[in-house]
Design a protein around this motif. Structure first.
Motif, short mmCIF file in Angstrom:
data_model
loop_
_atom_site.label_atom_id
_atom_site.label_comp_id
_atom_site.label_asym_id
_atom_site.label_seq_id
_atom_site.Cartn_x
_atom_site.Cartn_y
_atom_site.Cartn_z
N GLU A 94 0.81 -1.21 0.00
CA GLU A 94 0.00 0.00 0.00
C GLU A 94 0.85 1.27 0.00
O GLU A 94 0.35 2.35 -0.29
CB GLU A 94 -0.92 0.00 1.23
CG GLU A 94 -1.85 -1.21 1.32
CD GLU A 94 -2.78 -1.31 0.12
OE1 GLU A 94 -3.26 -0.25 -0.34
OE2 GLU A 94 -2.99 -2.43 -0.36
N TRP A 95 2.10 1.14 0.35
CA TRP A 95 2.98 2.31 0.41
C TRP A 95 3.57 2.62 -0.95
O TRP A 95 3.60 1.78 -1.85
CB TRP A 95 4.14 2.04 1.37
CG TRP A 95 3.76 1.98 2.81
CD1 TRP A 95 2.51 2.14 3.35
CD2 TRP A 95 4.64 1.72 3.91
NE1 TRP A 95 2.55 2.01 4.71
CE2 TRP A 95 3.85 1.75 5.09
CE3 TRP A 95 6.00 1.48 4.01
CZ2 TRP A 95 4.40 1.55 6.34
CZ3 TRP A 95 6.54 1.27 5.26
CH2 TRP A 95 5.75 1.31 6.42
N ALA A 96 4.07 3.85 -1.09
CA ALA A 96 4.94 4.16 -2.23
C ALA A 96 6.15 3.23 -2.16
O ALA A 96 6.67 2.97 -1.07
CB ALA A 96 5.39 5.61 -2.16
N PRO A 97 6.61 2.70 -3.30
CA PRO A 97 7.70 1.72 -3.25
C PRO A 97 8.90 2.17 -2.43
O PRO A 97 9.45 1.40 -1.62
CB PRO A 97 8.07 1.53 -4.73
CG PRO A 97 6.79 1.81 -5.46
CD PRO A 97 6.13 2.91 -4.69
N SER A 98 9.31 3.42 -2.59
CA SER A 98 10.52 3.88 -1.89
C SER A 98 10.34 3.94 -0.38
O SER A 98 11.34 3.90 0.36
CB SER A 98 10.92 5.26 -2.41
OG SER A 98 9.90 6.21 -2.16
N SER A 99 9.11 4.02 0.11
CA SER A 99 8.88 4.07 1.56
C SER A 99 9.24 2.77 2.25
O SER A 99 9.38 2.73 3.47
CB SER A 99 7.41 4.41 1.85
OG SER A 99 7.08 5.69 1.36
N ASN A 100 9.39 1.69 1.48
CA ASN A 100 9.71 0.39 2.06
C ASN A 100 11.20 0.20 2.32
O ASN A 100 11.58 -0.79 2.95
CB ASN A 100 9.22 -0.73 1.12
CG ASN A 100 7.71 -0.83 1.11
OD1 ASN A 100 7.10 -1.32 2.05
ND2 ASN A 100 7.09 -0.35 0.03
N LEU A 101 12.00 1.12 1.85
CA LEU A 101 13.45 1.03 2.09
C LEU A 101 13.79 1.90 3.28
O LEU A 101 13.61 3.11 3.25
CB LEU A 101 14.22 1.46 0.84
CG LEU A 101 13.96 0.62 -0.40
CD1 LEU A 101 14.87 1.06 -1.54
CD2 LEU A 101 14.14 -0.87 -0.12
N ILE A 102 14.31 1.28 4.34
CA ILE A 102 14.51 1.94 5.62
C ILE A 102 15.97 2.37 5.78
O ILE A 102 16.89 1.66 5.39
CB ILE A 102 14.11 0.99 6.77
CG1 ILE A 102 12.64 0.58 6.63
CG2 ILE A 102 14.35 1.64 8.13
CD1 ILE A 102 12.22 -0.50 7.60
N ASN A 103 16.15 3.55 6.37
CA ASN A 103 17.46 4.07 6.73
C ASN A 103 18.43 4.11 5.55
O ASN A 103 18.29 4.92 4.66
CB ASN A 103 18.05 3.25 7.90
CG ASN A 103 17.22 3.36 9.16
OD1 ASN A 103 16.58 4.38 9.40
ND2 ASN A 103 17.22 2.32 9.97
#
Length: 258
Positions: A94-103
């Motif tokens: 459900e998130w924008a793809p880039s939001s799934n990459l942390i730190n």
């Protein structure tokens, strides 16, 4: 088993959890023992250490020497492959793809895409295994974000099994042999990563991303106010110092060519 133990013990020894542990011990001594002076001393020292590591001048002075080992890639002979090492991630469709990459992960992928654009016809290679509760691997998460930024899937390879940098180096060695390639990782992690990759007989070209230590001007209040941002910079120092110690304990501390 050893891998999980390394992660748990390493995590406990990072600045914040370690200092919180010391503070907890100090509180126990103050409330439930006769060693009041020891408890006061331990609490004071751990609080002072936490304060100092949360200040920008201290944190970035510790981090800068680690990050400055390799310069930003500004061009050179064309390469066919760009290896982007995995980092923190989750996966929520459900998130924008880039939001799934942390730190550290998103800056690595962004730098990898920049290098891919600068080397027409090259491939992007993403590495990293799956967290136990996540059906998407670290490598696949990075690949999906790169694809969302315009990299065609035909130009992407994922190596989904490596669990740490040493295993990533071994997997890349099987795929690329002795061909030169750009190696993308966080600037603080790259010195340790280069040792692992060169020890595999590979020829990586360092391409640091996610530089954190600030040397440009800041507002005075940003330098004197403790912040979780600066504590995160100190955390990177602790993480890489522990990682380098582990590398040395495993007999891989010698610099390539020695």
């Amino acid at each position: 088993m050893l891998f999980e133990l390394k992660k748990y013990l390493g995590g406990l020894l990072l600045p914040l959890p370690f200092l919180m542990l010391l503070m907890g011990i100090a509180i126990v001594l103050l409330w439930f023992s006769r060693w009041q002076k020891t408890g006061r001393t331990l609490l004071t020292l751990s609080w002072l250490a936490l304060l100092l590591l949360s200040l920008q001048p201290v944190a970035d002075r510790l981090l800068k020497p680690i990050e400055s080992r390799y310069p930003t890639w500004r061009g050179g002979p064309p390469v066919e492959d760009i290896v982007v090492l995995g980092g923190g991630y989750t996966w929520n469709p459900e998130w924008a793809p880039s939001s799934n990459l942390i730190n550290n992960s998103l800056p690595r992928v962004a730098e990898g895409v920049r290098l891919w654009l600068a080397n027409p016809g090259s491939r992007m290679i993403f590495t990293g295994y799956s967290a136990p509760t996540n059906p998407v691997t670290t490598a696949e998460a990075g690949a999906r974000v790169a694809e969302s930024l315009g990299v065609p899937r035909s130009a992407i390879i994922t190596l989904d099994s490596p669990r740490d940098t040493e295993e990533e180096a071994a997997a890349v060695a099987q795929l690329l042999g002795d061909k030169p390639f750009l190696l993308v990782s966080s600037a603080s992690h790259l010195p340790r990563a280069m040792i692992f990759f060169q020890r595999q007989g590979l020829h990586p070209i360092a391409a640091p991303a996610n530089q954190l230590a600030i040397t440009s001007p800041l507002q005075t209040w940003e330098k004197v106010m403790p912040s979780p941002l600066w504590l995160m910079h100190s955390d990177r120092v602790g993480y890489e110092t522990l990682g380098r110690l582990w590398q040395w304990l495993k007999g891989r501390s010698a610099q390539p060519g020695e």
